[in-house]
Write an enzyme that holds these catalytic residues in place. Structure first.
Site, PDB file in Angstrom:
ATOM      1  N   GLU A 118      -5.041  44.543 -35.155  1.00 53.63           N
ATOM      2  CA  GLU A 118      -3.129  45.303 -34.699  1.00 53.63           C
ATOM      3  C   GLU A 118      -2.789  43.934 -34.315  1.00 53.63           C
ATOM      4  OE1 GLU A 118      -4.468  48.067 -31.506  1.00 53.63           O
ATOM      5  OE2 GLU A 118      -6.069  48.850 -32.884  1.00 53.63           O
ATOM      6  N   GLU A 136       2.041  49.994 -27.589  1.00 52.80           N
ATOM      7  CA  GLU A 136       1.127  50.165 -28.635  1.00 52.80           C
ATOM      8  C   GLU A 136       3.030  49.881 -29.136  1.00 52.80           C
ATOM      9  OE1 GLU A 136      -1.128  50.643 -29.753  1.00 52.80           O
ATOM     10  OE2 GLU A 136      -2.613  51.391 -29.094  1.00 52.80           O
ATOM     11  N   HIS A 195      -1.435  45.605 -28.906  1.00 52.50           N
ATOM     12  CA  HIS A 195      -2.109  46.653 -29.524  1.00 52.50           C
ATOM     13  C   HIS A 195      -0.898  47.177 -30.685  1.00 52.50           C
ATOM     14  CE1 HIS A 195      -5.723  47.574 -28.310  1.00 52.50           C
ATOM     15  NE2 HIS A 195      -5.809  46.438 -26.665  1.00 52.50           N
ATOM     16  N   HIS A 231      -7.991  44.287 -30.738  1.00 50.11           N
ATOM     17  CA  HIS A 231      -8.122  44.865 -31.974  1.00 50.11           C
ATOM     18  C   HIS A 231      -7.405  43.542 -33.205  1.00 50.11           C
ATOM     19  CE1 HIS A 231      -8.830  48.828 -29.545  1.00 50.11           C
ATOM     20  NE2 HIS A 231      -9.864  48.115 -29.666  1.00 50.11           N
TER      21      HIS A 231
HETATM   22 ZN    ZN Z   1      -5.710  48.711 -30.794  1.00 53.73          ZN
END
Ligand code: ZN
Length: 727
Positions: free
Chosen positions: A356, A584, A491, A353
């Protein structure tokens, strides 16, 4: 992180969970005004000159219990709000002898509402609709829960009756405020945003002065938002040195409420004699390149690392993005460029992504760090580089990143740059191998008819018109080329480690615990990262958005959070030998540059310790008993775990396992299978678990015939008897 989450939200009536009291009494000074006799039905008019002297005001605390509204009133003496007069200069400091050596930067960094560096108790408001819409929710990019009215709503919202709402931030020390960024309310149910606001400053939260227009000398009214999500920046006509700042919404969307999310831009000022505590220095003891790197700068940096450490690094590209940017990988090992027998391959992938951005920078920092520490002879790093082959892909979606980078870390919002240039979410773009596996399992075909590993790409996925991004294809080919054992997919936007499966087994279930047969290993891997990440381990941390993952050790099964069909983790597990989790990394998807040293410190040990987990379990070589040659593609099965792994070209394999006793079977086409027991202990491994396999007679015949040899008569008779039998 989450993309489909909102789209998947089931319609449910919004239940108001109003913990009225905390919204005012816990979270700040909360000088709520007396009930306003004429409730506003249209956007409030600018309310200049309404300030009065000392007065009795009421703090209204609304407590909803079992749908019964109780309104309590108690008297509270508040201090007068002085007329907004000409801005006192910096001499308003109580010391009066302030020697300010301001940093003369064009753009001040964010104070840290988004990054949570500003804590909840530094945020105050005139009033709040509910606890979930309290001032602590007025942070840029904060995400609501699925339902409005819960504890985790998507903005600070003043009460409807509050005619002069304000949100106040206590910087904790003297600061040079230079700008404000606002957003509306994050909600899939409502529209609320502020269309204009004024700004005031104070050193004591009692005496306030306003930001003035340079030309007119009047209070400046700043234009704000015209949609819920796009961040809007207003630079102050003149930066102001103060401790407190207030945003005073003047107008808001008709029919809506005064709701906003904000970030404050503020430069530290040095005030050695001042009464306020010194600004804490966020730093790292490592002198690394703590900046955001766009494509060109990233390439340059990687080249520098390669030049600094030519013996342990190699740069290669696995393909190109849709816009033609190369997907560069930094390989780090003692023998770059080759797979050494018995040396496991590990990888980190960041930036699938594009917005990110922290993972990308952490990998660029990691390669600098590994190079430098190797040169210094650090034993831990030397061992890691000698015993493993590390591949770092900092930017899987460089097109998306360039979009986000151009917008900047504070103004990129929550979604811009997430997708590749075709608008494809790369983490939903891998082939769904879960469905064919689970269908075969339901029919009782696994593992005898359908294997429980290395599932093939479905036919539809390889059609010329299939919607597969070039970035996805590049990574799939990469996964097929290198026998990866362990990976993490970096991420941002939350603080949690999620592990496969990412897709729910029940079709259309938005979330459901969906463990793999390797649940124990995945929970261990996730726990290792979460347990060594400083931010995740901070006992005082508050939830980023709407989930408090710290209640579960900051790990979660991906599908139990929200279903993601076609994720890289699931594909990696079902199509290759590689175990991969999603990390994350931080609440803020694109942290400001000045957060990078702190983020590096938060993640440094975790990034190293995670890679070291490749030593957990068993490893070995499967060889031909006669020739001692390694057997490629031999299958390693562990009793009780319905997921096999295979050997690489040299016959070497790695099977991640938690401590315990295991019956392990090696099988290969044309060989008799062998089963042996292997014990995994808590000692650092991997535990050697080698196999020597004997060829079956049928295989010997095949090879003899293939070599054009005449088969001796006695062997021919034996083989004829065997024909028709299974080998
Ligand atoms: Zn992501």
């Amino acid at each position: 992180m989450w993309g489909l989450l909102l789209a998947l939200a089931a319609f449910a009536p919004a239940v108001e969970v109003d913990l009225g009291a905390p919204s005012t009494s816990v979270l700040g000074l909360a000088t709520t005004k007396a009930p306003v006799p004429t409730p506003r039905s249209s956007p409030a008019q600018p309310s200049a000159g309404k300030e009065k002297g000392t007065s009795e005001q009421h703090v209204r605390i609304r407590v909803i219990k079992k749908k019964k509204i109780v309104t309590k009133k108690r008297k509270k003496l508040t201090h007068p709000r002085p007329p907004v007069t000409a801005r006192p200069s910096v001499t308003t400091s109580p010391t009066g002898t302030l020697d300010l050596t301001e940093k003369q930067e064009p753009d001040c960094p964010p104070l840290g509402l988004e990054s949570l560096r500003v804590s909840d108790n530094q945020l105050y408001a005139s009033s709040s609709q509910s606890f979930g819409l309290g001032p602590h929710r007025g942070r840029l990019n904060i995400q609501s829960g699925l339902e409005d009215g819960d504890l985790f709503d998507g903005a600070w919202c003043a009460e409807q009756q509050d005619a002069e709402p304000w949100l106040q931030v206590d910087a904790g020390h003297l600061t040079r405020f230079s700008g404000i960024i606002t957003q509306g309310r994050n909600s899939i149910w409502r529209y609320d945003w502020v269309t204009s606001y004024k700004v005031q400053f104070s050193n004591d939260s009692q005496t306030w002065w306003g930001s003035k227009n340079r030309s007119s000398g009047m209070d400046a009214v700043f234009p704000a938002n015209s949609d819920p999500e796009t961040p809007v920046l207003n630079l102050l006509p003149e930066p102001q040195v103060a401790r407190f700042i207030r945003l005073l919404p003047q107008t808001w969307l008709q029919g809506g409420a005064s709701c906003l999310r904000a970030e404050i831009l503020a430069c530290p000022v040095s005030d050695p004699n001042g009464p306020f505590p010194e600004v804490p220095v966020l730093g790292s003891s490592d002198s690394l390149d703590f900046r955001h790197h766009d494509y060109k700068a990233m390439r340059k940096l990687m080249k520098q690392v390669n030049e600094q450490c030519p013996n342990i690094t190699r740069i290669y590209s696995i393909g190109r993005s849709h816009q033609g940017l190369k997907l560069y990988v930094m390989e780090m090992s003692d023998q770059p460029g080759e797979h050494e027998l018995g040396e496991p391959e590990v990888r980190y992938v960041a930036g699938m992504h594009g917005n990110e951005a922290l993972g990308r920078e952490l990998l660029l920092l990691l390669m600098q760090f590994l190079c430098r520490e190797f040169l210094r002879g650090d034993p831990r790093v030397t061992r890691l580089l000698t015993e493993t082959r590390i591949h770092l892909l900092p930017s899987m979606n460089p097109d998306g990143y360039e979009t986000a980078f151009r917008r900047g870390s504070e103004l990129v919002g929550w979604a811009e740059g997430r997708w590749n240039h075709q608008g494809i979410d790369l983490n939903h773009n891998f082939a769904d191998l879960n469905t064919p596996l689970w269908e075969a399992e339901d029919e009782g075909l696994v593992p005898d008819t359908v294997p429980n590993h290395h599932l093939p790409l479905p036919a539809y996925y390889t059609l010329p018109n299939a919607t597969v991004a070039p970035e996805t294809w590049a990574v799939i080919k990469w996964m097929q080329r290198i026998p990866f054992v362990l990976s993490a997919n970096l991420h941002g936007g939350e603080l949690v480690v999620s592990y496969p499966f990412d897709m729910t087994r029940t079709p259309w279930a938005a979330r459901e615990l969906t463990p793999t047969p390797d649940e124990a290993v995945f929970r261990w891997l996730s726990t290792v990262y979460a347990g060594t990440n400083r931010a995740m381990q901070d006992p005082d941390r508050r939830p980023c958005h709407s989930h408090d993952f710290s209640l579960y050790g900051s790990i979660i099964n991906g599908a139990d959070w929200h279903t993601v069909p076609g994720s890289m983790n699931d594909f990696s597990y079902l199509h290759t030998n590689c175990f991969e989790v999603t990390v994350e990394l931080s609440c803020d998807k694109f942290p400001h540059e000045n957060e990078l040293p702190q983020e590096w410190e938060n993640n440094k040990d975790a990034l190293l310790t995670y890679l070291e987990q490749v030593r957990m379990g068993i490893a070995g070589v499967v060889r031909d008993k006669d020739t001692e040659l390694g057997i490629a593609d031999a299958v390693i099965s562990v009793d009780g775990i319905n997921h096999d792994v295979t050997t690489a070209w040299g016959g070497d394999y790695w099977r991640l396992l938690t401590p315990g006793d295991y019956m392990v079977t090696a099988s290969a086409e044309g060989y008799h299978t062998v089963t042996r027991s292997c014990r995994v202990t808590f000692e650092e491994g991997p535990v050697p678990c080698n196999f020597r396999l004997t060829k079956t007679p049928k295989q010997r015949l095949r090879e003899l015939l293939a070599a054009g040899a005449k088969v001796p008569p006695d062997l021919r008779r034996r083989l004829e008897r065997l024909r028709g039998q299974k080998n």
